[in-house]
Design a protein around this motif. Structure first.
Motif, PDB file in Angstrom:
ATOM      1  N   GLU A 121      -3.122  -8.060  81.730  1.00 42.05           N
ATOM      2  CA  GLU A 121      -3.600  -9.430  81.898  1.00 42.05           C
ATOM      3  C   GLU A 121      -2.610 -10.329  81.191  1.00 42.05           C
ATOM      4  N   VAL A 122      -2.013 -11.231  81.952  1.00 42.05           N
ATOM      5  CA  VAL A 122      -0.944 -12.078  81.430  1.00 42.05           C
ATOM      6  C   VAL A 122      -1.511 -13.452  81.086  1.00 42.05           C
ATOM      7  N   ASP A 123      -1.068 -14.024  79.989  1.00 45.23           N
ATOM      8  CA  ASP A 123      -1.489 -15.391  79.647  1.00 45.23           C
ATOM      9  C   ASP A 123      -1.031 -16.354  80.730  1.00 45.23           C
ATOM     10  N   GLU A 124      -1.891 -17.305  81.025  1.00 42.19           N
ATOM     11  CA  GLU A 124      -1.492 -18.310  82.004  1.00 42.19           C
ATOM     12  C   GLU A 124      -0.489 -19.275  81.365  1.00 42.19           C
ATOM     13  N   PRO A 125       0.327 -19.935  82.181  1.00 40.44           N
ATOM     14  CA  PRO A 125       1.318 -20.846  81.598  1.00 40.44           C
ATOM     15  C   PRO A 125       0.644 -22.034  80.915  1.00 40.44           C
ATOM     16  N   ASP A 126       1.329 -22.541  79.942  1.00 37.56           N
ATOM     17  CA  ASP A 126       0.770 -23.604  79.107  1.00 37.56           C
ATOM     18  C   ASP A 126       1.904 -24.575  78.782  1.00 37.56           C
ATOM     19  N   MET A 127       1.679 -25.841  79.121  1.00 43.60           N
ATOM     20  CA  MET A 127       2.740 -26.816  78.895  1.00 43.60           C
ATOM     21  C   MET A 127       3.091 -26.966  77.424  1.00 43.60           C
ATOM     22  N   HIS A 128       2.132 -26.655  76.560  1.00 48.05           N
ATOM     23  CA  HIS A 128       2.407 -26.817  75.140  1.00 48.05           C
ATOM     24  C   HIS A 128       3.261 -25.689  74.589  1.00 48.05           C
TER      25      HIS A 128
END
Lengths: 682, 682
Positions: A138-145
């Motif tokens: 399970e991969v972390d979703e992208p995050d602009m921060h």
């Protein structure tokens, strides 16, 4: 863990430890280093971690297991059971939690490093430990921060969830990474490949969600005449399909040296041959995937074994140096490559290819594969291993030392350059007996189990006819001529007057022995001519001289056992081989067949990554003997020309000794019938 | 070594040691770790190890050097001198032997890690330490008694002669290995590449004998509009040629977002754009090699810097995710690839490609390259670095912390979307002054050094004509309108009645300022319209808001200095930029131009392999600020709309301030003239 916590005992490993109540069985297994599989990492979706809890008294382990030793079935297990069915007594190791002392059995199919037992008792067991494995993450979703790339977040997930320290992905994988991650809602399965020399795992493939389509590898025995492939399940080790195809390089020359000549005489000729064999491998891969009903892109690994000339032509290297002393290889060590580098477009574009090391300029990766399969270096007694083909690869050794050479036997053993010779195919005489009294022959042909003097033989062979003599047939014919007293020690066939049989017919200034005459009906007239005898004498002398040379180097004049390897080796009658003087005399029961040992070696390297390092080490330790520069080879060659045994050395064996053929085709195809045609052409 | 042996002192390093008489100078240098080059390994053929012995009294070193401190000239040196000439006083370090105390100077061209000093004093010095180097080796000939492959013997030679522990060669190299070894009689030169993450060196190329054709690399700044390349000698660091080519992706969309849209709207559109840019790079590589008169196959390394969309399209990755929040990069880390993976067929097929890391979804490898070149993280004072282009990349920082963002300035600064706007090309107005008294303009165009009120201007521009206004021209025009009192703080141009000049002409419901009118002769009528002012206001507000956002994050309301980077940045008048409010106010002398800092960063990464690890570390440490999600960005953007300075803040500067342009083109081409056209298109 504390001693007051429940005790968990795993079988068959016997590993044990105390774990707090509520610990999932999979977690306990991992902490103890128990070999329990899991692709999904404990999410209850892959079902690889199935275990069987035992209940009641286990005196051996000092444990009594209560009915409530594991947590009750939960929703995940119930759903899995409903959808796919869980065998009675089974639990999912990631869901079942330890609640009391318990004994847990890990069935073979739940073990990562399960063992694949081959049929023949003599052969080694393969422990499954392939270079490529599946991981669900399970991969972390992208995050602009925190603007890391998708690949970097995949890498972090593999590190956190699977302790994979580092990954690498090529551009073709990167192009599909983003859509696959999004399709799988950031849950994906990746196939990671880590070769024995790699310190970073490569992402070979990525699928959205849990990939359940399996993972496959090809073990390819690339022979001068035939390319044989075995499609192997990289999770179970099972061979899903085996198939062969003619090596299309034959149109550039039947034997190796004529192909080297072709390359020397024709600018770009080597590239033509490279193109031809790569095309053939692609065709073969497509066919075998179709036969096994899998998507060819699921083939993520390929292992090649081949002789040095095939090796160079596969790699796109001009083999010209292999055609002349000092027979310098461009590279002798093993190679790990991208399938794309070999233009293997039929399989996964990121598949990895392992090519076994060559032993010397004349002793190739096929001989290395035989060494990997037959392990002469681990033998207690002195073994002579002969891989019979157009060139014979010969290994001699035991625990203390192994020697290797190659001997140019020529194609006579394969039925070529024999007057009535033909390749092993239906209609070919493969076995023959000559009655010492009547001097009359009886024989058996490929495609029919009966002998020619048995009822129904002629009816059953009416379709194929009797078309010629194949390799094993000619060996038996020559040996039988000697046993029946129709031929002297020098190999000269007697005349009708000398032998008292009309079967001995004049042929030019010498004589021939007539086996079968259908010329009246427009069919073939099958004879063994004096020229045939000479061809076989040359071939067997070369083989014997090679073996003797190794024995000299080793300082022995006999060996403890003989292993006949090679697809053809599986069909040679050991008795007749010894009558002929092909191999040194040993008790008949000490002659075994290793079947397609080179192909087995390829499969071992495919299924077990550590075997790759092992064969590299083995090859370095082998003493290489070059027949071409040893004067003694010529001496032995000349000395071996005679056919020593004038009587049957094993009269007690009334019928032909057919050696067991432990082919690694696990589909159970026998050596006879249609399968033979392919496998004989090595 | 013993104290009674002769003392050898090397300059400039000052390294010293005692060596037995007869020790070659090269050997002494190596033992002391003195940076003395040698490709041939001391065989007297490459001449890289030239040294200058000093004679007489060296009080500083406590040595008196006798005339016979080195062995006499030998045959090798005499032959070399005869054939190629040795500078007076020079010796070959591998031939000259230590016979007495001696002081030896290693001239810069004999140092492996020589330093390349760039023109601008502010810029960093590049220490030559490229990933690829040449090695001359003598390889053992093949031997049947020890049948290793040619590759393995090459590896052993490199280990024995150069202490290279391990090498790797791909199949394309293997195919040429045997003929090259034999052509060179087993003496060959190899180019070995070892990237900063590699633990094994790759054989990039092999030549028979000593290769003297040099070794080259390309530093490529892949912009949305232009692809600029600098062909660099990997031994000396010298730029042999610089060239640019239009980015052919322009036909799919002028700016980044229109290209992303093209990929979204047209299936396969991303692949079309990838194909186009790769073709262009191949064309560029061929052209630049031709210009420098070298064989393009000698280009063995390439470094790319580019924005994230160009980055993905170069790599063949669909940039769709970069067009929408959260702007996820497929991969953010640096990449080291084979040129073949990018289909760069014009250069060496085994060339290696390094792509700098991206900082964030909107802040690309080009910004990383600026950080590598300008090193804000090593700055004592707080530096604001602005790379002005269609997107502005902004870095703010000092030793304690560096922040980065990207701001969507749009193409107005490049003359696009301006009524009389045009790209920087001959005939374009690039500088303008408006007399505060008369309100009359005078201007300068690209291709002519004179101002329009100077004698000869009109004659000199007769050929090109006055065609439009380029980016720097429009910035000056808007600023001058404000200084001359023709425009208010909100950016509104006054009418002729309000301003008292007929230059202010009505245009629809607003006014325009007429700079030049050739319409009577069928030429252009060049004005600055109210719409142009608005476009520039939007662009400068975006730029200023980005800078302010970083200042907020950093908690400061002023910066110590401003660096204008980007090819375009080199041509902006700092004074006018501040009048306009493009950049925060700082003393004028604190505004410098870094020229094409991104290109310089690319060249640093090309010439110094350690810089690759450095920029990876730097990028990880940069605080990324995403303008798109910061509400404050909008606030700053709105607040920055006004044009603050109603009078010239620097009245003492009578003429336009033309910033020095430390372009890394070491051929000495100035910023003006034909060279400008290429470089301006970033």
């Amino acid at each position: 863990m504390s001693d007051t916590d429940p005790l968990v005992v795993f079988t068959p490993s016997g590993k044990r430890g105390h774990f707090p109540k509520g610990t999932p069985v999979l977690t306990a297994a991992r902490q103890l280093g128990v070999d329990l599989d899991s692709v999904c990492g404990g999410r209850g979706i892959c079902s690889k971690c199935q275990i069987t809890p035992g209940y009641g008294e286990f005196a051996k382990h000092g444990v009594t297991v209560q009915p409530d030793a594991l947590s009750e079935w939960n929703k995940v297990e119930a759903r899995y059971d409903e959808k796919r069915g869980l065998k009675p007594g089974r639990r999912l190791g990631c869901q079942a939690q330890v609640m009391g002392d318990v004994v847990i059995d890990v069935p073979p199919e739940s073990q990562v490093h399960r063992q694949v037992v081959r049929k023949a008792a003599s052969a080694r067991v393969i422990e499954m430990d392939p270079a490529t494995r599946l991981y669900f993450v399970e991969v972390d979703e992208p995050d602009m921060h925190e603007p890391t790339g998708d690949l970097e977040r995949l890498a972090r997930a593999l590190k956190d969830q699977w302790e994979i320290p580092q990954i690498r992905a090529d551009l073709t994988l990167l192009t599909k990474l983003q859509p696959v991650l999004r399709k799988g809602k950031f849950q994906v399965t990746v196939a990671l490949n880590k070769g024995h020399r790699d310190d970073v795992a490569r992402v070979t493939e990525i699928w959205p969600g849990l990939h359940e389509g399996g993972l496959y590898g090809l073990a390819i025995d690339l022979g001068s005449t035939t390319v044989a492939a075995h499609l192997t399940d990289l999770e179970t080790g099972e061979v899903k399909a085996s198939s062969g195809i003619m090596n299309p390089q034959i149109r550039f020359g039947e034997d190796l040296m004529s192909r080297v000549s072709y390359a020397m005489m024709n600018p770009g000729g080597d590239r033509e041959m490279t193109r031809a064999v790569r095309d053939a491998i692609n065709t073969l891969a497509e066919e075998i995937a179709k036969e096994a009903e899998i998507d060819a892109s699921l083939i993520v690994e390929t292992v090649f074994v081949c002789n040095p000339v095939m090796h160079h032509l596969l790699l796109g290297i001009d083999p010209v140096e292999l055609g002349q002393a000092p027979f310098a290889l461009a590279t002798s060590e093993s190679l790990t490559l991208d399938a794309a580098a070999l233009e293997l477009s039929a399989i996964n574009p990121r598949a990895r290819v392992f090519v076994l090391p060559c032993i010397a300029g004349h002793v190739g990766a096929d001989a290395a594969a035989v060494a990997l399969s037959e392990e002469p270096g681990k033998s207690e007694d002195l073994a002579l291993i002969v891989d019979v083909g157009t060139n014979a690869e010969i290994l001699l050794g035991d625990k203390s030392r192994v020697l290797a050479c190659s001997s140019p036997t020529g194609p006579a053993f394969e039925g070529a350059q024999i007057s009535s010779g033909q390749r092993a195919a239906p209609g070919a005489i493969e076995a023959i007996r000559i009655d010492p009294e009547t001097k009359e022959p009886r024989f058996r042909v490929i495609g029919c189990e009966k002998w020619s003097d048995e009822d129904g033989f002629w009816e059953e062979t009416a379709t194929t006819g009797i078309t010629g003599i194949c390799g094993s047939g000619i060996i038996e014919a020559v040996a039988e001529l000697r046993i029946a007293g129709l031929m002297d020690e020098s190999g000269l066939i007697g005349s009708a007057a000398q032998t008292g049989t009309e079967r001995c017919v004049p042929e030019g200034r010498t004589n021939a022995y007539l086996i079968h005459d259908a010329s009246a009906e427009g069919g073939p007239r099958i004879t063994v001519t004096q020229g045939d005898i000479r061809a076989i004498q040359l071939a067997k002398s070369a083989l014997y001289a090679g073996a003797r040379l190794l024995m000299d180097e080793r300082g022995v004049d006999k060996v403890d056992r003989v292993v006949l390897a090679g697809a053809f080796g599986a069909h040679i009658s050991a008795k007749h081989a010894m009558v002929l003087g092909m191999i040194p005399d040993v008790p008949l029961e000490k002659v075994t067949s290793a079947g397609n040992a080179a192909g087995t070696g390829a499969r071992i390297a495919l299924c077990n990554v550590a075997a790759r390092a092992e064969i590299e080490k083995t090859v370095r330790q082998i003493t290489k003997v070059e027949t071409a520069i040893e004067p003694k080879f010529q001496e032995h060659f000349v000395a071996a020309n005679a056919i020593p045994h004038k009587t049957d050395p094993f009269p007690e064996l009334a019928k032909v000794v057919s050696l067991p053929n432990p082919s690694f085709n696990t589909k159970g195809e026998d050596a006879d019938g249609g399968g033979r045609r392919r496998r004989r052409r090595g």
